[in-house]
Write an enzyme that holds these catalytic residues in place. Structure first.
Site, PDB file in Angstrom:
ATOM      1  N   PHE A 150       0.794  -1.010  -0.020  1.00 23.58           N
ATOM      2  CA  PHE A 150       0.086   0.134  -0.119  1.00 23.58           C
ATOM      3  C   PHE A 150       0.779   1.288  -0.043  1.00 23.58           C
ATOM      4  O   PHE A 150       0.406   2.399  -0.284  1.00 23.58           O
ATOM      5  CB  PHE A 150      -0.850   0.125   1.142  1.00 23.58           C
ATOM      6  CG  PHE A 150      -0.371   0.132   2.703  1.00 23.58           C
ATOM      7  CD1 PHE A 150       0.150   1.406   2.945  1.00 23.58           C
ATOM      8  CD2 PHE A 150       0.157  -1.024   3.460  1.00 23.58           C
ATOM      9  CE1 PHE A 150       0.723   1.624   4.297  1.00 23.58           C
ATOM     10  CE2 PHE A 150       0.708  -0.550   4.694  1.00 23.58           C
ATOM     11  CZ  PHE A 150       1.066   0.588   5.051  1.00 23.58           C
ATOM     12  N   LYS A 174      -1.496  -7.609  -8.802  1.00 18.46           N
ATOM     13  CA  LYS A 174      -2.166  -7.745  -7.528  1.00 18.46           C
ATOM     14  C   LYS A 174      -1.868  -6.685  -6.752  1.00 18.46           C
ATOM     15  O   LYS A 174      -1.066  -6.790  -5.969  1.00 18.46           O
ATOM     16  CB  LYS A 174      -2.226  -8.952  -6.960  1.00 18.46           C
ATOM     17  CG  LYS A 174      -3.646  -9.451  -6.219  1.00 18.46           C
ATOM     18  CD  LYS A 174      -4.076  -8.300  -5.126  1.00 18.46           C
ATOM     19  CE  LYS A 174      -3.313  -8.682  -3.758  1.00 18.46           C
ATOM     20  NZ  LYS A 174      -3.805  -7.471  -2.653  1.00 18.46           N
ATOM     21  N   GLU A 177      -5.073  -3.699  -1.747  1.00 15.04           N
ATOM     22  CA  GLU A 177      -6.578  -3.397  -1.720  1.00 15.04           C
ATOM     23  C   GLU A 177      -6.931  -2.209  -0.994  1.00 15.04           C
ATOM     24  O   GLU A 177      -7.895  -1.658  -1.054  1.00 15.04           O
ATOM     25  CB  GLU A 177      -7.204  -4.880  -1.202  1.00 15.04           C
ATOM     26  CG  GLU A 177      -7.111  -4.837   0.158  1.00 15.04           C
ATOM     27  CD  GLU A 177      -5.895  -5.587   0.387  1.00 15.04           C
ATOM     28  OE1 GLU A 177      -5.799  -6.121   1.873  1.00 15.04           O
ATOM     29  OE2 GLU A 177      -5.142  -5.974  -0.308  1.00 15.04           O
ATOM     30  N   SER A 227       6.000  -6.840   3.973  1.00 20.30           N
ATOM     31  CA  SER A 227       6.253  -7.287   5.292  1.00 20.30           C
ATOM     32  C   SER A 227       7.057  -8.561   5.282  1.00 20.30           C
ATOM     33  O   SER A 227       7.204  -9.515   4.328  1.00 20.30           O
ATOM     34  CB  SER A 227       5.284  -7.400   6.231  1.00 20.30           C
ATOM     35  OG  SER A 227       4.490  -8.509   6.002  1.00 20.30           O
ATOM     36  N   CYS A 282       9.516   1.339   3.456  1.00 23.08           N
ATOM     37  CA  CYS A 282      10.471   0.199   3.737  1.00 23.08           C
ATOM     38  C   CYS A 282      11.870   0.817   4.026  1.00 23.08           C
ATOM     39  O   CYS A 282      12.871  -0.091   4.426  1.00 23.08           O
ATOM     40  CB  CYS A 282      10.495  -1.118   2.863  1.00 23.08           C
ATOM     41  SG  CYS A 282      11.091  -0.589   1.303  1.00 23.08           S
ATOM     42  N   GLU A 383       9.441  -3.828  12.928  1.00 22.90           N
ATOM     43  CA  GLU A 383       9.295  -2.729  11.870  1.00 22.90           C
ATOM     44  C   GLU A 383       7.729  -2.062  12.322  1.00 22.90           C
ATOM     45  O   GLU A 383       6.624  -2.764  12.223  1.00 22.90           O
ATOM     46  CB  GLU A 383       9.276  -3.314  10.579  1.00 22.90           C
ATOM     47  CG  GLU A 383       9.167  -2.332   9.479  1.00 22.90           C
ATOM     48  CD  GLU A 383       9.052  -2.713   8.033  1.00 22.90           C
ATOM     49  OE1 GLU A 383       9.314  -2.360   6.966  1.00 22.90           O
ATOM     50  OE2 GLU A 383       8.409  -4.036   7.874  1.00 22.90           O
TER      51      GLU A 383
END
Length: 500
Positions: A150, A174, A177, A227, A282, A383
């Site tokens: 995201f 993909k 969402e 992740s 990240c 994280e």
């Protein structure tokens, strides 16, 4: 009326048929503004089938055809960059300037893909034996898939699909969402640029869609960014199903500050790298390691700068930091700050409970700064993916290096110093895939590759750059002998082939 985001399959919008939708919120208000269709197994299969059919011709298309379309796409992307940035801000929450920066970094990889004819040049050795030549070529894989996070709904997909399709593959994306609209707009621009139907497809959804891509027999490779637990799952599952995998995981990026560093520059860098995009990167710096007696001064300089950051809606030009993606994520980030003191940290700034007037239901959190954080604290070990900066103290460079290398993550790191010898030593000794020297977020330019070490990467290939081209192609070696009219018959020889 609530907007609905559907799939993109075979060059056109495909309305969701599963009957399942997910909510998309405006993080600045907390309101559900959009519903996104979740794909069933059958809808994923339809996207893969469209990509497989398109590969029959696209995989054999000329490099000139591919690059011509990519040049057109680049021009369209450049012309629509504001529009795409607005979609990102509306669904992710990041400020408009940050969203524009995301599109610009994605454009770098499109630039690289436009020059794919250079990267796909083969090799030729002539006369390796009498009238024998050997050549090496690289060919596309077929249908490949990308599963993206995201936090960069435009940039991370563009780390993948431009190179993949430039190499002759077809692609099924993909996206997250949580902010799906940018990916569909990219698909529309690709179609407008002349990309044949089925070469690029988008399916939305959850674990159902992901698992089908990981197990589908016609998907040859999977790229992932997200992740570490999910990256490990992606790598394990897709590899077990015979697929090539690059799965980029989480991070705990350290910034080492030596006593000789310019502390004002280091403080500027720490604040920018820790709190930009609300820490949802990240490559964000989430741990500063201060060496020697500079710790108190450095923390005070960071605090002074952090307190001045303007937090507000991403579409407000005066905002420097926006909200977090969801209320659930906001609450999780806040829990690390709430528990920090009990674990031995000193809470210098507490951003929990922050709200913005007129947007009280938004997913807001303020700036948090934790000092003297022990390595055992959850705020250091995990994280966090939010605007929380931990400061750790060490007495020596060696102690700091051991601390950094003990982390299970190895994504990015940075050192701030005026000492070239110390910087050179650090870049060789630190266990991380990307290193910055007086650069806090060392994200490589498009023609170098992005990727970490240890639990930050699963698979052998980094993403984009030369590694990206190699990931999306496979090598073939051809050995050729053409008879000369003057050759006499040589007869049968059962010995090992000679090279002289």
């Amino acid at each position: 009326m609530t907007k609905i985001v559907n799939h993109w399959i075979g060059g056109r919008t495909a309305e969701g048929a599963s009957g399942t939708h997910g909510p998309v919120t405006d993080p600045a208000t907390g309101e559900i503004t959009t519903k996104v269709a979740f794909a069933s197994v059958e809808e994923v299969d339809a996207a893969v089938a469209a990509a497989k059919e398109a590969y029959l011709s696209w995989g054999r298309s000329s490099l000139a055809t591919r690059t011509t379309i990519l040049f057109r796409f680049r021009a369209l992307l450049d012309a629509h960059r504001d529009e795409i940035a607005e979609l990102i801000t509306a669904e992710h929450g990041k400020v408009h300037s940050d969203a524009l920066g995301e599109v610009a970094r994605g454009l770098e990889i499109v630039d690289l893909a436009c020059g794919i004819n250079v990267q796909l040049k083969g090799e030729l050795s002539t006369q390796v034996a009498s009238r024998v030549d050997v050549s090496s070529i690289r060919q596309p894989l077929g249908v490949v898939a990308g599963i993206t996070p995201f936090n960069f709904p435009a940039m991370v997909p563009m780390w993948m699909f431009p190179l993949a399709i430039a190499c002759g593959n077809t692609f099924v994306l993909k996206p997250s969402e949580k902010d799906p609209s940018a990916s569909v707009r990219l698909a529309e621009l690709l179609s407008e640029a002349g990309l044949p139907d089925g070469v690029f497809n988008v399916v939305h959804g959850d674990k159902v869609a992901v698992d089908r891509l990981l197990t589908h027999p016609d998907v040859k490779a999977v790229s992932f960014v997200g992740s570490t637990p999910i990256a490990r799952y992606i790598h394990t599952t897709a590899s077990a199903n015979g697929k090539r995998v690059q799965a980029l995981g989480g991070a705990k990026n350290h910034m080492l500050v030596l006593p000789d560093a310019d502390l004002d520059a280091a403080a500027d860098a720490a604040v920018s790298a820790a709190y930009g995009s609300a820490g949802e990167r990240c490559m964000a710096i989430s741990a500063v390691v201060a060496v020697g007696a500079i710790g108190d001064t450095l923390v005070e300089k960071i605090r002074e700068r952090a307190e001045k950051i303007k937090i507000g809606p991403g579409n407000d030009p005066t905002s420097e930091m926006g909200p977090l993606i969801t209320a659930t994520h906001r609450d999780k980030v806040a829990s690390y700050v709430a528990g920090a003191a009990a674990e031995g940290a000193e809470v210098v700034l507490d951003g929990t409970g922050y709200t913005v007037d007129g947007h009280e239901n938004g997913h807001w959190i303020g700036i948090s700064l934790l000092d003297k954080v022990p390595t055992s604290a959850a705020a250091y070990q995990d994280e966090i993916f939010g605007p929380v900066l931990c400061v750790l103290r060490t007495e020596t460079y060696e102690e700091a290096l051991d601390l950094i290398n003990a982390s299970p993550f190895g994504n990015g790191t940075a050192i701030f110093t005026r000492d070239g010898g110390a910087a050179r030593r650090f870049q060789l000794e630190v266990e991380a895939g990307m290193v910055g020297v007086n650069v806090p977020i060392p994200v490589p330019v498009g023609y170098h590759s992005f990727g970490g070490w240890k639990d930050s990467l699963f698979g052998d290939h980094h993403i984009y750059g030369n590694d990206g081209t190699h990931f999306y192609t496979r090598g073939k070696v051809v050995t050729t002998r053409w008879p000369d009219p003057a050759d006499a018959p040589t007869g049968v020889d059962l010995g090992f082939p000679r090279n002289h």
